[in-house]
Design a protein around this motif. Structure first.
Motif, PDB file in Angstrom:
ATOM      1  N   UNK A 220       0.923  -1.140   0.022  1.00 30.52           N
ATOM      2  CA  UNK A 220       0.010  -0.003   0.057  1.00 30.52           C
ATOM      3  C   UNK A 220       0.836   1.150  -0.073  1.00 30.52           C
ATOM      4  N   UNK A 221       2.073   1.316   0.809  1.00 31.32           N
ATOM      5  CA  UNK A 221       2.769   2.272   0.789  1.00 31.32           C
ATOM      6  C   UNK A 221       3.624   2.690  -0.488  1.00 31.32           C
ATOM      7  N   UNK A 222       3.678   1.610  -1.333  1.00 31.20           N
ATOM      8  CA  UNK A 222       4.531   1.553  -2.307  1.00 31.20           C
ATOM      9  C   UNK A 222       3.665   2.043  -3.672  1.00 31.20           C
ATOM     10  N   UNK A 223       2.294   2.200  -3.514  1.00 33.79           N
ATOM     11  CA  UNK A 223       1.658   2.465  -4.742  1.00 33.79           C
ATOM     12  C   UNK A 223       1.255   4.044  -4.601  1.00 33.79           C
ATOM     13  N   UNK A 224       1.160   4.662  -5.860  1.00 30.61           N
ATOM     14  CA  UNK A 224       0.829   5.996  -5.778  1.00 30.61           C
ATOM     15  C   UNK A 224      -0.525   6.242  -5.821  1.00 30.61           C
ATOM     16  N   UNK A 225      -0.827   7.443  -5.148  1.00 31.75           N
ATOM     17  CA  UNK A 225      -2.126   7.580  -4.452  1.00 31.75           C
ATOM     18  C   UNK A 225      -3.269   7.420  -5.586  1.00 31.75           C
ATOM     19  N   UNK A 226      -2.912   7.981  -7.154  1.00 36.97           N
ATOM     20  CA  UNK A 226      -3.714   7.668  -8.130  1.00 36.97           C
ATOM     21  C   UNK A 226      -3.903   6.247  -8.497  1.00 36.97           C
ATOM     22  N   UNK A 227      -3.073   5.580  -8.050  1.00 35.89           N
ATOM     23  CA  UNK A 227      -3.097   3.890  -8.626  1.00 35.89           C
ATOM     24  C   UNK A 227      -4.519   3.397  -8.246  1.00 35.89           C
ATOM     25  N   UNK A 228      -5.276   2.651  -9.125  1.00 36.72           N
ATOM     26  CA  UNK A 228      -6.655   2.031  -8.729  1.00 36.72           C
ATOM     27  C   UNK A 228      -6.445   0.933  -7.890  1.00 36.72           C
ATOM     28  N   UNK A 229      -5.193   0.371  -7.911  1.00 31.60           N
ATOM     29  CA  UNK A 229      -5.295  -0.897  -7.020  1.00 31.60           C
ATOM     30  C   UNK A 229      -5.122  -0.622  -5.441  1.00 31.60           C
ATOM     31  N   UNK A 230      -4.808   0.567  -5.010  1.00 30.51           N
ATOM     32  CA  UNK A 230      -4.440   1.094  -3.868  1.00 30.51           C
ATOM     33  C   UNK A 230      -6.073   0.885  -3.015  1.00 30.51           C
ATOM     34  N   UNK A 231      -7.005   0.855  -3.879  1.00 33.76           N
ATOM     35  CA  UNK A 231      -8.322   0.824  -3.102  1.00 33.76           C
ATOM     36  C   UNK A 231      -8.549  -0.635  -2.693  1.00 33.76           C
ATOM     37  N   UNK A 232      -8.068  -1.517  -3.799  1.00 30.44           N
ATOM     38  CA  UNK A 232      -8.503  -2.896  -3.345  1.00 30.44           C
ATOM     39  C   UNK A 232      -7.336  -3.329  -2.439  1.00 30.44           C
ATOM     40  N   UNK A 233      -6.271  -2.693  -2.296  1.00 30.19           N
ATOM     41  CA  UNK A 233      -5.252  -3.124  -0.944  1.00 30.19           C
ATOM     42  C   UNK A 233      -5.837  -2.583   0.236  1.00 30.19           C
ATOM     43  N   UNK A 234      -6.380  -1.613   0.535  1.00 31.24           N
ATOM     44  CA  UNK A 234      -7.135  -1.105   1.696  1.00 31.24           C
ATOM     45  C   UNK A 234      -8.348  -1.931   1.912  1.00 31.24           C
ATOM     46  N   UNK A 235      -9.018  -2.372   1.192  1.00 33.03           N
ATOM     47  CA  UNK A 235     -10.083  -3.376   1.480  1.00 33.03           C
ATOM     48  C   UNK A 235      -9.635  -4.887   1.906  1.00 33.03           C
ATOM     49  N   UNK A 236      -8.607  -5.084   1.366  1.00 35.92           N
ATOM     50  CA  UNK A 236      -7.811  -6.484   1.697  1.00 35.92           C
ATOM     51  C   UNK A 236      -7.305  -6.184   3.191  1.00 35.92           C
ATOM     52  N   UNK A 237      -6.776  -5.088   3.621  1.00 34.17           N
ATOM     53  CA  UNK A 237      -6.266  -4.774   4.689  1.00 34.17           C
ATOM     54  C   UNK A 237      -7.357  -4.709   5.812  1.00 34.17           C
ATOM     55  N   UNK A 238      -8.556  -4.384   5.454  1.00 36.34           N
ATOM     56  CA  UNK A 238      -9.450  -4.335   6.376  1.00 36.34           C
ATOM     57  C   UNK A 238     -10.107  -5.729   6.739  1.00 36.34           C
TER      58      UNK A 238
END
Length: 834
Positions: A640-658
């Motif tokens: 998550x920290x390595x992804x750019x803010x505009x990367x659409x995968x960042x949202x999926x990583x956040x849900x996986x962490x939850x």
């Protein structure tokens, strides 16, 4: 002295109305014997007598002075009246009534005009009578005055004859005598009226009737007119008219005296009365009948008393209860037929005897207590006691004792009603035994069904059945096969020490024991030593030396539902024929309950083993899952920290962490459950401000749950608590999370905290779906989920279980108040210093 007494007797005999006077006494009082007695310091002589009871005394007859009550009257100068000797405290033990056999007595002193004592006017009867009334006393006193007056007149006339022979003096004295005679007749008429009597006369030739005003008023006839025979007959009860006509005709035609009682009805008031009419024929000098006359008395009161007495006597004789009366000294005076049947004594055996004849020696003090209450005018109701029969048998009775009072209200005796309650007592004992047995059965059923320890179940069953059967000792032998193929070990024992059986070794499958261990059925023997199966096996051939004495024997097999014999219940008693069929049924019922409880205990043991394995697996799995889940969480955070803010995968990583965080929480809860089950849940005590902790938690939960407003209600002063702060916080977070989760249609959560110097209380209230009352008791159980929510909301049902255990380990308590559709309030209390 002898000549003087003869003169007195002659003087009395010359009184013209003396026979009428004595007749009036007998008629008005109902007494059978009346007399005028001359009583001196040495003699009692009868001067005039009316004897209707064959007393056997004639004019001139003598009684021993010291045997008479008249002698006491001569000394005291007071009249004596006895209505009923047995009920008279003064005379019930007096020698005179016992000697002459009378129950009623009246005697009034007669004094000459000069004041000297002459004798008495007296009457007696073997039956009780109503004498102590103003009418009777007044009549006797009038008659004694009459007698005294005639004696005085006769004395004066005799003196005139002896000392004054002149005809003029004699004429004067005769005139005085006539005047005194007229006065005496007037007094006689007064006495007649006072005694509710009247005179009547019938002319035998013309049947013309004359009667006194008293009789006219009694019948309702006019006082100023003549009365015909037909009018009299018409007023008489129809059933008695012919009888009265026959009596009158027979008396007039055959020169007979008459005496008849009959009822009349007053022709004006229609009041019914009873009368007694006595009649006598009087003759002219030539022998022809001059008149038929007599007296008529109102005897309504006596008849009513007789009716009451007859009714009462009939009730007493027909009563199924024993009815006894006695004096205050305990002397029996009456004894009905039921008393004869109950106690076995005939009436003539007990009348005059003391009541202690039917009282056991150890209960004699009861009689003193009862008599003391009766003397105080108190009634004794339903006093349960024991009395004895003629044969010596003791019977259970219920006694009701009432005072017997005389006309003055004085207590003179006691009436006792005795009801045999032996059958009732037996029924009560049976009901009591039944109730006790049912209570034991219910209790043992509840106890053993709630118990899952085999040893405890069998001990309770053995103790209960030993008590139910009344056995001296009881035992449960468990059916266990050894390496030789059969053996039965002692499992539980009641009523005797374990050593009493163990030193003889385990029982074997002998002829006596075989039916029980093989499950063939119940064995009950009144005397096992006489049973053909007894003593057939070596080496003892019966009970070994030192064995507990067994004569009565009862054995009941305990079998599982499958039919397998679990063991047997055995009972013994040193006396024969102790055990009955009801004992078989009772033990069989308990044995059936015991078999179910034993099977439940066996299943529980199996479940406990499975639960232990499950808890072991949960602990092991939770521990093994914790490391890879932690690693997954770490790698996802790095990505998550390595992804750019505009990367659409960042949202999926956040849900996986939850989701991983949820999994981490679940694993932590499972580890807590494992620690709780093994008793290894750590608690770290520190002192902290509970209000501050709640404020922080509320703010944090408010940020994460914008759909609900969390309201915190707390006092202004800090609430200090000594507990594991982290665990208390865990409980509060869990309760708030559940409140939000289970109130999707509401928007408020209220947290309330209060406390004192000893304990604090925290409650979390929601306005959500609520919990059904039937499920509230189980809500804190491990892995339990509310039935109507299980399919709609996620969870394993361990959060509230953990909260409940945390609070209890802090020596606190936790509960829920909820109503379906209106929300729930979860509350916990903790001691300030746990």
């Amino acid at each position: 002295m002898i000549d003087s007494i003869r003169a007195d007797i002659e003087a009395v005999s010359h009184i013209p109305m003396v026979s009428t006077l004595l007749e009036v006494i007998c008629r008005t009082t109902g007494m059978g014997f009346a007399a005028i007695a001359r009583v001196t310091e040495t003699q009692w002589i009868a001067c005039a007598v009316r004897d209707e009871i064959n007393f056997g005394l004639l004019p001139g007859g003598e009684l021993k002075l010291e045997t008479t009550i008249c002698n006491e009257i001569r000394q005291s100068g007071e009249l004596v009246i006895i209505d009923h000797v047995l009920e008279d405290l003064k005379f019930q033990n007096h020698h005179t009534p016992a000697l002459y056999g009378f129950q009623s007595y009246i005697s009034v002193p007669i004094y000459r005009k000069n004041g000297s004592f002459f004798g008495t006017l007296c009457a007696i009867d073997p039956k009780p009578a109503k004498l102590n009334t103003p009418q009777v006393i007044g009549t006797f006193k009038l008659f004694t005055d009459l007698i005294a007056m005639h004696l005085g007149a006769f004395e004066q006339l005799s003196q005139a004859e002896n000392y004054l022979l002149k005809e003029q003096k004699l004429s004067k004295l005769q005139g005085q005598y006539n005047r005194e005679l007229a006065e005496a007749n007037a007094k006689l008429q007064q006495a007649i009226e006072a005694g509710k009597m009247g005179t009547w006369s019938i002319d035998p030739a013309t049947y013309r009737v004359t009667m006194s005003d008293f009789i006219k008023e009694l019948f309702g006839f006019p006082l100023d007119g003549e009365v015909a025979i037909d009018q009299i007959i018409e007023a008489i009860d129809p059933a008695y008219r012919q009888t009265l006509t026959n009596v009158l005709t027979d008396a007039i035609q055959n020169n007979k005296d008459s005496d008849i009682e009959y009822p009349i009805t007053n022709i004006v008031t229609k009041e019914r009365k009873w009368v007694r009419a006595t009649g006598k024929l009087f003759f002219n000098e030539d022998g022809t009948v001059s008149e038929y006359s007599g007296m008529l008395m109102d005897i309504t009161s006596r008849k009513q008393d007789e009716d009451k007495q007859a009714t009462l006597a009939a009730i007493i004789e027909s009563s199924e209860d024993a009815i006894i009366s006695k004096t205050l000294d305990g002397i029996i005076t009456s004894w009905n037929e039921s008393a004869e049947k109950l106690f076995g004594y005939d009436e003539n055996e007990v009348i005059g005897q003391h009541i202690s004849i039917i009282i056991p020696d150890q209960r004699l003090k009861e009689e003193e207590l009862i008599i003391s209450k009766v003397k105080n005018n108190e009634r004794v109701d339903h006093f349960k006691t024991i009395r004895k029969t003629k044969s010596g048998k003791e019977i259970s009775l219920s006694l009701t004792v009432s005072p017997i009072r005389n006309d003055q209200g004085q207590v003179i005796g006691a009436s006792k009603i005795a009801r045999d309650i032996s059958e009732q007592k037996l029924s009560e004992e049976r009901l009591q035994n039944y109730a006790e047995h049912m209570e034991i059965l219910n209790t043992i059923g509840q106890v053993i069904s709630a118990d899952l320890d085999t040893q405890s179940i069998l001990q309770k069953v053995t103790d209960a059945t030993t008590q139910l059967t009344g056995a001296a000792f009881g035992a449960f032998f468990h059916n266990k096969i050894n390496e030789k193929g059969e053996s039965y070990m002692l499992y539980t024992l009641s009523g005797a020490p374990r050593e009493a059986f163990e030193k003889f070794g385990m029982p074997r499958n002998t002829h006596v024991f075989a039916p029980t261990f093989n499950g063939e059925g119940i064995v009950r023997v009144d005397d096992i030593t006489k049973d053909p199966r007894y003593g057939k096996n070596s080496p003892h051939h019966g009970m070994p030396a030192g064995h507990l004495p067994v004569v009565s024997y009862l054995a009941v097999p305990v079998k599982a539902k499958s039919g397998e014999v679990i063991g047997g219940l055995f009972f013994g008693h040193p006396q024969p024929a102790i055990f009955k069929q009801e004992h078989e049924q009772l033990v069989a019922g308990v044995a059936a309950q015991a078999s179910v409880a034993l099977e439940n205990a066996k299943l529980y043991d199996e479940i406990r083993v499975l639960n232990a394995k499950k808890d072991e697996f949960i602990g092991l799995a939770s521990h093994e899952l914790k490391t890879p889940v932690t690693s997954i969480s770490g790698y996802l955070q790095i990505i998550e920290r390595g992804l750019a803010p505009e990367d659409r995968n960042k949202n999926f990583i956040g849900k996986a962490l939850a989701q991983v965080n949820k999994l981490t929480t679940l694993i932590s809860d499972l580890l807590d459950v494992s620690k709780i089950q093994t008793g290894k849940l750590p608690l770290s005590y520190t002192e902290f401000n509970l209000v501050g902790l709640l404020t922080d938690v509320a703010e944090m939960m408010q940020q994460n749950n914008a759909s609900h407003t969390i309201e915190l209600q707390y006092p202004e002063t800090p609430i200090m608590l000594n507990a594991d702060q982290q665990r208390v916080e865990q409980v509060i977070i869990n309760l708030i999370t559940n409140a939000v989760k289970y109130s999707p249609g509401a928007n408020r959560i209220i947290i309330n905290v209060a406390g004192n110097e000893k304990k604090i209380r925290v409650s979390v209230q929601d306005f959500g779906i609520g919990i059904d009352k039937d499920q509230q008791e189980r809500i804190f159980s491990r892995f339990y989920r509310v039935e109507n929510l299980a399919l709609h909301m996620s969870g394993l049902g361990i959060g509230l279980y953990i909260c409940h255990e945390i609070i209890e380990r802090h020596k606190g308590k936790m509960w829920v108040d909820s109503k379906l559709g209106e929300g729930s309030t979860f509350t916990f209390e903790l001691p300030v210093n746990a």
